[in-house]
Every structure is written in C-alpha cells, then in structure tokens.
Design an enzyme around this catalytic site. Structure first.
Site, PDB file in Angstrom:
ATOM      1  N   LYS A 104       0.852  -1.191   0.000  1.00 55.92           N
ATOM      2  CA  LYS A 104       0.000   0.000   0.000  1.00 55.92           C
ATOM      3  C   LYS A 104       0.885   1.237   0.000  1.00 55.92           C
ATOM      4  CE  LYS A 104      -3.755   0.417   2.275  1.00 55.92           C
ATOM      5  NZ  LYS A 104      -4.733   0.567   3.390  1.00 55.92           N
ATOM      6  N   ASP A 239     -16.889  -1.069  -0.674  1.00 53.05           N
ATOM      7  CA  ASP A 239     -15.538  -1.398  -1.139  1.00 53.05           C
ATOM      8  C   ASP A 239     -14.584  -1.635   0.019  1.00 53.05           C
ATOM      9  OD1 ASP A 239     -16.028   1.559  -1.033  1.00 53.05           O
ATOM     10  OD2 ASP A 239     -13.855   1.618  -1.226  1.00 53.05           O
TER      11      ASP A 239
END
Length: 469
Positions: A104, A239
């Site tokens: 990330k 999401d």
C-alpha cells in the site's frame, strides 16, 4: 527465502485487474518488520529488506497487479474504484491456507483517479498499529508484515514523510468487486469471481445463495467482535467490506474512550451513518448490495431468488445477536445463560453512557471491584451492581478469570496512536515501536506499559479521525 509465490487472482481474465509493477522510491528504509508473522508465513525476516518492503525489489515468483472494483461510498454509487495506491504482489500458501501479500502506497495505478498512489507515514503507522492490535485481540483482520519509509515527501495538506505498508490478507476481494461486474452486466465475470471466492474462502458453499449466507455469517461474527471492544471502523463502504470476513482498510477507525452508542470519529461521516451502534445495520446494508449483485447467478424465477436472498439478510440478526450476547456475557463474567442476561448487559451499557464511562477501562475494572469509579451517574452503580453480583454468584466457574480473558487492558487509544504519528512525522519512531510491542499483549500487559492503558485527559482527546491517505 521461499520462492513459491502464486497469484490465483492473476489467472482470472485481465478485466479483473491491471498488471503493473510498483513505482520505485528514492531512498527506502525499513520502519518495522513483523518477524513473527514473517516466520508464520515461511518467510525469512532478514529478506524483508527496505528494497523489498518499498517495492523497489520484487520477491521471486511474485506477479504484481492492481485489482478493480466498485462500491457505495457513504451510500453513493461509484462505478469504478480499484486499488488506487496498492499492488497485490501475489499469494503465499501453507498450513495457514492462502494469504495475499500487498503493498500500500506503492505508486500510481490505473485506478488512482488523479491521486498520487502514495501513502504518508501517518496512515501507514495507524494501520500497522491497529491491525496488529486487532489480531492480538482475536479479531479477524488484515495484518501488517512490514513498513518502509520511502525517503520521499508526500503532499497532503502539508508535506509529510512517505511510507509503504506491506499488508497480508486472506484476500482483498470486496463486496464492491462483485458490484463492479454486476453493474456491467458481466454474468460470466460474476460467475468466475463467485467460483474463485467459494474455492478460496467457503468451499462448503454450493452456489450464490449459500455463499451469501456464509459471507453474512462471517460478517455477523466480525461486527459482534468489533462491538465487544468498542471498535468503530468509520468507513464501512461496500468497497471496504471483505467477503472473507476480515477487517480491512483502516482509515478513520478508532476505539471508543467514553462510551456512547452514537459515537462517531470519522471527519467525513457528518450524518453518523457509520456510528458505533449502526455497524450491524450497515453490515446488512452492504450485504444487501452483495445479494443484489449475485441475483443474476441464482437459479430459477428472479422473484423467488430475491425472496431467498432477503431471507438470508433477515437472518443476520439471528446470527449477530447470539455472538454479541456470548461476548458481552463474558465481559461481565458469565459463561452460562439466563433470561435476564441481556437486560443486565444493556443496563450496564446505559449507565456507562449516562456516566460517560470509558468503555475499555470500565469493563476491565469489573474484575477488581473498581467499576464503581467509572459508573458515576447518581445511583447508577448502586442500582445495577446487586443484580450483577447475584447473577455471577450462580456461575459455576471463575467469573474473574472469564472477565480477564474477555476484557483487554490495552487497546490502541486514539491519543496514543496520534502521539506515535506526530512523533514519527518528526523522525522519532520509538513511540510507534513501543505501542506495537505493548499491544501484542492486550490482556496481560507488562507493568511498564500500563500508562498506555489510561484514558485520555480532556486535552488529549481525539474527537475526529481522518482517512489521511
């Protein structure tokens, strides 16, 4: 170093993802390596160098890609999201099953939507701290394998040090992944995704309806555990709900200090959509979007399929409530069941709310007879305690042992997390390392760490949290 990385997701058609490699960074440095997790995964911790954790170097066998998905964000439909700053490197298999390894903050992807694809050190530290604390609390979660500083600045409201988090998950497939293909009328893609998820997560499921049931049951267990430790996810968009039943995407998350069921921390949740008490309801709302996405795959009459899916959603409460009751019974020292237990628990919570009692400290104090110091509203403790004492007197086991096992002493207090972030911005990572180490023992902390258990002073309170990507 193992070289048996796989990427089963990469064997799906290319409309499921975009293949790309992480964007190199200037001068990476290791911030932290999670050595116990590395060994559990069969990785040599010494191989998790700054180059690897930053994405500058790829481990043998990785097949990097960014996943595409859609989602509802605060109720508003966004047809194309995807990994805007994350890259799935591949999967590791072993006795633990199959685990994704993802970076990330590793650079721009086709789903970055005008973003820079980077992360600054604050959110990376927050996710590392909180996800590892959740694991230690026994709550299903993605985990932090490591973090690296990039040697580059990231521009947000000001310029911050950049960082990359290496995250481990059962998978990164979300409700929004199903929504993406359903919204496009891509039944073939939906079927491939469903089959992939059943094989990976719920091999006992025999079709879309039973898959929905399994996901709903996993979410019921997960949300009950969140509630039992006062955790507020803060951004329960579709999401951000993993079909695996793990906690995912630690943005404006927080643990409550003073208890109130309407508590909200997220700066962007102006209406309290994702308030503490709303989390079970929002899980059902998200599951309804999953059910809608799966309807084209359900056999028979569409109206009948919708009725069957609705029954699964209506069953959520019957799955959530027993989980919640079992957890909260243990928090007040109970292992057996009696009819008045729910009233006893909700009565305590109501008194905690009226007294603005600290959630974690109050439950922890039940074991040492000091909870009355937290339930301060006039007559509140005196009107509750006798019934509780009478109830635990009928317990066959040791109520104090039950409470000690159910009530953490240490949680990632918001002010302590913020303290670590602010120190890190200034280049001092000692508070971060200390907090991560201490939170590995939430039920039995070392004496030197007990200052981390203290609720914040008024001037230390964190009233708003931010996504801070």
């Amino acid at each position: 170093m193992r070289e048996d990385f796989d990427n089963s997701y990469a064997r799906l058609p290319d409309r499921f993802y975009s293949r790309l490699v992480p964007t190199a960074v200037a001068s990476p440095q290791v911030l932290r390596v999670n050595e116990p997790l590395a060994r559990e995964l069969g990785l040599d911790p010494s191989a998790l160098t700054a180059e690897v954790l930053s994405g500058n170097a790829l481990l043998p066998g990785t097949d990097p890609l960014a996943q595409v998905y859609a989602g509802h964000q605060f109720g508003g439909w966004v047809p194309r999201l995807g990994d805007g700053r994350a890259i799935l490197l591949g999967e590791i298999t072993g006795d633990f099953g199959r685990r994704d390894i993802q970076l990330k903050g590793s650079g721009i992807t086709p789903y970055s939507r005008n973003g820079d694809g980077r992360a600054w050190v604050g959110p990376v530290m927050r996710e590392y701290i909180v996800s590892e604390a959740m694991h230690a609390l026994g709550i299903p979660t993605t985990r932090a394998l490591g973090a690296a500083l990039t040697g580059e600045g990231v521009q947000r409201e000001r310029r911050y040090p950049g960082a990359v988090l290496t995250r481990v998950a059962a998978s990164h497939i979300r409700v929004g992944t199903f929504q993406y293909f359903a919204a496009r009328g891509d039944s073939a893609g939906l079927r491939l995704l469903l089959d992939h998820c059943i094989a990976r997560h719920y091999p006992q499921a025999d079709g879309p309806l039973s898959f929905l049931s399994e996901v709903a049951a996993a979410q019921a267990r997960l949300i009950a555990r969140w509630m039992s430790v006062g955790f507020i996810h803060g951004v329960m968009n579709t999401d951000n709900m993993a079909v695996s039943g793990e906690t995912i995407d630690y943005g404006p998350c927080a643990f409550m200090d003073a208890y109130h069921p309407r508590t909200v921390f997220s700066s962007i949740d102006q209406q309290g959509r994702y308030a503490f008490q709303e989390q079970p309801n929002m899980a059902v709302w998200n599951l309804a979007q999953l059910a809608t996405s799966l309807l084209p795959l359900m056999d028979g009459d569409p109206e009948h399929a919708a009725e069957e899916a609705t029954r699964v959603l209506e069953n959520f409460a019957t799955q959530f409530s027993p989980e919640w009751m079992q957890l909260f019974r243990a928090k007040i020292g109970l292992t057996t069941q009696e009819d008045g237990d729910e009233a006893l628990i909700t009565g305590l919570l109501a008194r905690m709310a009226s007294s603005q009692a600290d959630f974690t400290a109050t439950f922890s104090a039940l074991t040492n007879g000091k909870a009355r110091d937290h339930i301060t509203d006039n007559g509140a403790w005196a009107s509750w305690a006798p019934n509780w004492r009478a109830r635990i007197s009928r317990e066959p086991g040791d109520p104090k042992a039950t409470m000690r096992a159910a009530n953490p002493v240490l949680i990632p207090r918001n002010h302590r997390v913020e303290e670590a972030i602010q120190a890190g911005i200034g280049g001092d990572y000692a508070p971060f390392h200390r907090l991560v180490d201490a939170l590995a023992r939430p039920f039995d902390p070392l004496a030197d760490d007990l200052d981390l258990a203290a609720p914040p002073r008024p001037d230390e309170r964190v009233l708003r949290t931010f996504c801070g990507t």
